[in-house]
Design a protein around this motif. Structure first.
Motif, PDB file in Angstrom:
ATOM      1  N   ALA A   4       0.827  -1.206   0.000  1.00  0.00           N
ATOM      2  CA  ALA A   4       0.000   0.000   0.000  1.00  0.00           C
ATOM      3  C   ALA A   4       0.860   1.255   0.000  1.00  0.00           C
ATOM      4  N   THR A   5       1.889   1.261   0.836  1.00  0.00           N
ATOM      5  CA  THR A   5       2.780   2.422   0.901  1.00  0.00           C
ATOM      6  C   THR A   5       3.532   2.615  -0.412  1.00  0.00           C
ATOM      7  N   THR A   6       3.930   1.509  -1.027  1.00  0.00           N
ATOM      8  CA  THR A   6       4.630   1.587  -2.307  1.00  0.00           C
ATOM      9  C   THR A   6       3.718   2.153  -3.394  1.00  0.00           C
ATOM     10  N   LEU A   7       2.461   1.723  -3.410  1.00  0.00           N
ATOM     11  CA  LEU A   7       1.520   2.225  -4.409  1.00  0.00           C
ATOM     12  C   LEU A   7       1.280   3.721  -4.233  1.00  0.00           C
ATOM     13  N   MET A   8       1.155   4.173  -2.997  1.00  0.00           N
ATOM     14  CA  MET A   8       0.940   5.597  -2.764  1.00  0.00           C
ATOM     15  C   MET A   8       2.168   6.409  -3.152  1.00  0.00           C
ATOM     16  N   ALA A   9       3.352   5.890  -2.868  1.00  0.00           N
ATOM     17  CA  ALA A   9       4.580   6.576  -3.267  1.00  0.00           C
ATOM     18  C   ALA A   9       4.668   6.689  -4.784  1.00  0.00           C
ATOM     19  N   LEU A  10       4.300   5.616  -5.482  1.00  0.00           N
ATOM     20  CA  LEU A  10       4.306   5.647  -6.945  1.00  0.00           C
ATOM     21  C   LEU A  10       3.284   6.650  -7.462  1.00  0.00           C
ATOM     22  N   ALA A  11       2.128   6.729  -6.808  1.00  0.00           N
ATOM     23  CA  ALA A  11       1.101   7.691  -7.215  1.00  0.00           C
ATOM     24  C   ALA A  11       1.604   9.123  -7.064  1.00  0.00           C
ATOM     25  N   VAL A  12       2.349   9.399  -5.994  1.00  0.00           N
ATOM     26  CA  VAL A  12       2.913  10.740  -5.804  1.00  0.00           C
ATOM     27  C   VAL A  12       3.838  11.100  -6.957  1.00  0.00           C
ATOM     28  N   VAL A  13       4.719  10.174  -7.325  1.00  0.00           N
ATOM     29  CA  VAL A  13       5.694  10.440  -8.385  1.00  0.00           C
ATOM     30  C   VAL A  13       5.000  10.579  -9.747  1.00  0.00           C
ATOM     31  N   LEU A  14       4.036   9.702 -10.035  1.00  0.00           N
ATOM     32  CA  LEU A  14       3.328   9.798 -11.315  1.00  0.00           C
ATOM     33  C   LEU A  14       2.499  11.080 -11.400  1.00  0.00           C
ATOM     34  N   SER A  15       1.889  11.472 -10.288  1.00  0.00           N
ATOM     35  CA  SER A  15       1.135  12.729 -10.279  1.00  0.00           C
ATOM     36  C   SER A  15       2.050  13.908 -10.572  1.00  0.00           C
ATOM     37  N   LYS A  16       3.249  13.858 -10.040  1.00  0.00           N
ATOM     38  CA  LYS A  16       4.226  14.916 -10.296  1.00  0.00           C
ATOM     39  C   LYS A  16       4.664  14.887 -11.755  1.00  0.00           C
ATOM     40  N   ARG A  17       4.822  13.706 -12.306  1.00  0.00           N
ATOM     41  CA  ARG A  17       5.270  13.559 -13.701  1.00  0.00           C
ATOM     42  C   ARG A  17       4.185  14.008 -14.688  1.00  0.00           C
ATOM     43  N   TRP A  18       2.944  13.617 -14.452  1.00  0.00           N
ATOM     44  CA  TRP A  18       1.869  13.909 -15.403  1.00  0.00           C
ATOM     45  C   TRP A  18       1.265  15.290 -15.213  1.00  0.00           C
ATOM     46  N   GLY A  19       1.378  15.839 -14.015  1.00  0.00           N
ATOM     47  CA  GLY A  19       0.795  17.143 -13.762  1.00  0.00           C
ATOM     48  C   GLY A  19      -0.725  17.107 -13.793  1.00  0.00           C
ATOM     49  N   ARG A  20      -1.316  18.191 -14.291  1.00  0.00           N
ATOM     50  CA  ARG A  20      -2.765  18.322 -14.346  1.00  0.00           C
ATOM     51  C   ARG A  20      -3.144  18.838 -15.729  1.00  0.00           C
ATOM     52  N   PRO A  21      -4.172  18.258 -16.356  1.00  0.00           N
ATOM     53  CA  PRO A  21      -4.564  18.737 -17.684  1.00  0.00           C
ATOM     54  C   PRO A  21      -4.968  20.209 -17.657  1.00  0.00           C
ATOM     55  N   GLU A  22      -4.663  20.917 -18.715  1.00  0.00           N
ATOM     56  CA  GLU A  22      -4.930  22.350 -18.786  1.00  0.00           C
ATOM     57  C   GLU A  22      -6.428  22.635 -18.652  1.00  0.00           C
ATOM     58  N   GLY A  23      -6.742  23.616 -17.821  1.00  0.00           N
ATOM     59  CA  GLY A  23      -8.132  24.010 -17.636  1.00  0.00           C
ATOM     60  C   GLY A  23      -8.934  23.133 -16.696  1.00  0.00           C
ATOM     61  N   VAL A  24      -8.294  22.154 -16.074  1.00  0.00           N
ATOM     62  CA  VAL A  24      -8.976  21.227 -15.165  1.00  0.00           C
ATOM     63  C   VAL A  24      -8.605  21.588 -13.730  1.00  0.00           C
ATOM     64  N   SER A  25      -9.602  21.752 -12.878  1.00  0.00           N
ATOM     65  CA  SER A  25      -9.348  22.120 -11.488  1.00  0.00           C
ATOM     66  C   SER A  25      -8.884  20.912 -10.688  1.00  0.00           C
ATOM     67  N   LEU A  26      -8.310  21.200  -9.517  1.00  0.00           N
ATOM     68  CA  LEU A  26      -7.876  20.130  -8.632  1.00  0.00           C
ATOM     69  C   LEU A  26      -9.050  19.305  -8.124  1.00  0.00           C
ATOM     70  N   LEU A  27     -10.180  19.967  -7.879  1.00  0.00           N
ATOM     71  CA  LEU A  27     -11.361  19.230  -7.430  1.00  0.00           C
ATOM     72  C   LEU A  27     -11.843  18.270  -8.520  1.00  0.00           C
ATOM     73  N   THR A  28     -11.760  18.700  -9.773  1.00  0.00           N
ATOM     74  CA  THR A  28     -12.162  17.822 -10.876  1.00  0.00           C
ATOM     75  C   THR A  28     -11.259  16.601 -10.942  1.00  0.00           C
ATOM     76  N   LEU A  29      -9.948  16.820 -10.894  1.00  0.00           N
ATOM     77  CA  LEU A  29      -8.994  15.719 -10.959  1.00  0.00           C
ATOM     78  C   LEU A  29      -9.163  14.778  -9.771  1.00  0.00           C
ATOM     79  N   THR A  30      -9.416  15.343  -8.592  1.00  0.00           N
ATOM     80  CA  THR A  30      -9.660  14.519  -7.406  1.00  0.00           C
ATOM     81  C   THR A  30     -10.928  13.691  -7.574  1.00  0.00           C
ATOM     82  N   GLY A  31     -11.974  14.306  -8.128  1.00  0.00           N
ATOM     83  CA  GLY A  31     -13.233  13.592  -8.357  1.00  0.00           C
ATOM     84  C   GLY A  31     -13.070  12.426  -9.309  1.00  0.00           C
ATOM     85  N   TRP A  32     -12.291  12.601 -10.365  1.00  0.00           N
ATOM     86  CA  TRP A  32     -12.045  11.495 -11.297  1.00  0.00           C
ATOM     87  C   TRP A  32     -11.452  10.297 -10.565  1.00  0.00           C
TER      88      TRP A  32
END
Length: 317
Positions: free
Chosen positions: A181-209
């Motif tokens: 579980a800890t490894t998966l969350m760590a990987l999610a942190v790194v991938l989130s940093k790598r992919w960023g956020r799509p243009e024009g999409v709010s953080l609440l939208t990305l969280t909801g997805w």
């Protein structure tokens, strides 16, 4: 000559202004980073109240149901508010992050928590900064410094002193689940940093997805394996509402904001506030007490978090 002199003077003035702005930038940047870190820390700090909420307010022996009700309603509410669906490659990126952060992480977390004492589980989760540093080498091409590694080890030692007990039992399946579980969350942190956020999409939208994806995976599993209780009390409803709205929707939105604006390893150290708050919640609501060794562990955890933040804020400035 006068034109040349004027041009040189203007250039010198521009350089002087640039130098002054550069000299002032570190303070502004460091202050802004500290504010972002403080808001992001609300996420794991809120998660530290999950154990007390679960034991005091939720129905017993339904960890999968608790996980599903944390993710799916919050995700659907955010989707209803933002009214936007993923596009292009964000269909699969949101699905991957949703599985890592919720669909797989939540069940493994509850499985480990039920099979391990809280101290052992918290100590295992404290290795996340070290895992993020390792994933960062391959995904983000960022090599951890000696200071990052030392801060990570100090954090693990601090959490161990804070939450471990001499009678702590060892369950290999529980340890494997928590480490995964800890490894998966760590990987999610790194991938989130790598992919960023799509243009024009709010953080609440990305969280909801992500919450919706994770909830849709968890709901049928929970209903099949555990089912619903005969009835929900007022305390049950209050507990689920708190975990879903405060402990998930808001907490993860702030957490993802920190991931977006801070270095990945800096954010990972904020996760150490989780066992600190969990310990303090036990003091306030469960009548627990602190030993001298636990106080020493608390100091080490706080030092680890600050050490990671200070290094990153200075470098970015």
């Amino acid at each position: 000559m006068s034109i040349t002199t004027s041009t040189a003077t203007a250039a010198a003035a521009a350089r002087s202004l640039t130098t002054k702005r550069s000299a002032q930038a570190p303070r502004t940047s460091a202050k802004a980073a500290a504010g972002i870190a403080a808001l992001a820390a609300i996420g794991p700090a809120t998660w530290g109240t999950t154990y007390v909420t679960t034991t005091e307010l939720l129905p017993p022996d339904r960890p999968l149901l608790a996980a599903a009700l944390r993710a799916l309603p919050a995700g659907l509410i955010l989707l209803a508010l933002t009214r936007r669906l993923p596009r292009g490659d964000w269909w699969w990126k949101a699905a991957v992050l949703g599985v890592l952060n919720f669909g797989a992480f939540f069940p493994l977390l509850f499985f480990g928590a039920y099979r391990l004492p809280g101290g052992v589980a918290s100590t295992i989760s404290a290795v996340m900064p070290l895992l993020v540093a390792g994933f960062g080498v391959g995904v983000l091409k960022v090599r951890p410094t000696r200071r990052t590694l030392i801060a990570g080890l100090v954090g693990v030692a601090g959490v161990a002193l804070l939450v471990l007990r001499g009678s702590a039992a060892v369950d290999l399946a529980g340890i494997a689940a928590m480490l995964t579980a800890t490894t998966l969350m760590a990987l999610a942190v790194v991938l989130s940093k790598r992919w960023g956020r799509p243009e024009g999409v709010s953080l609440l939208t990305l969280t909801g997805w992500q919450l919706t994806v994770g909830g849709l995976i968890l709901a049928p599993i929970a209903l099949t394996a555990e089912g619903l209780p005969d009835h929900f009390t007022g305390a049950n409803i209050a507990g689920y509402a708190y975990l879903g709205i405060i402990g998930t929707a808001i907490a993860y939105a702030l957490w993802f904001r920190g991931i977006e604006r801070l270095p990945a390893s800096s954010v990972s150290f904020l996760g150490l506030t989780n066992p600190v708050v969990a310990t303090l919640a036990g003091l306030l609501f469960l009548g627990q007490t602190l030993t001298v060794w636990q106080l020493a562990g608390l100091v080490l955890v706080v030092a680890s978090v600050l050490l990671g933040q200070q290094r990153r804020a200075t470098r970015r400035a």
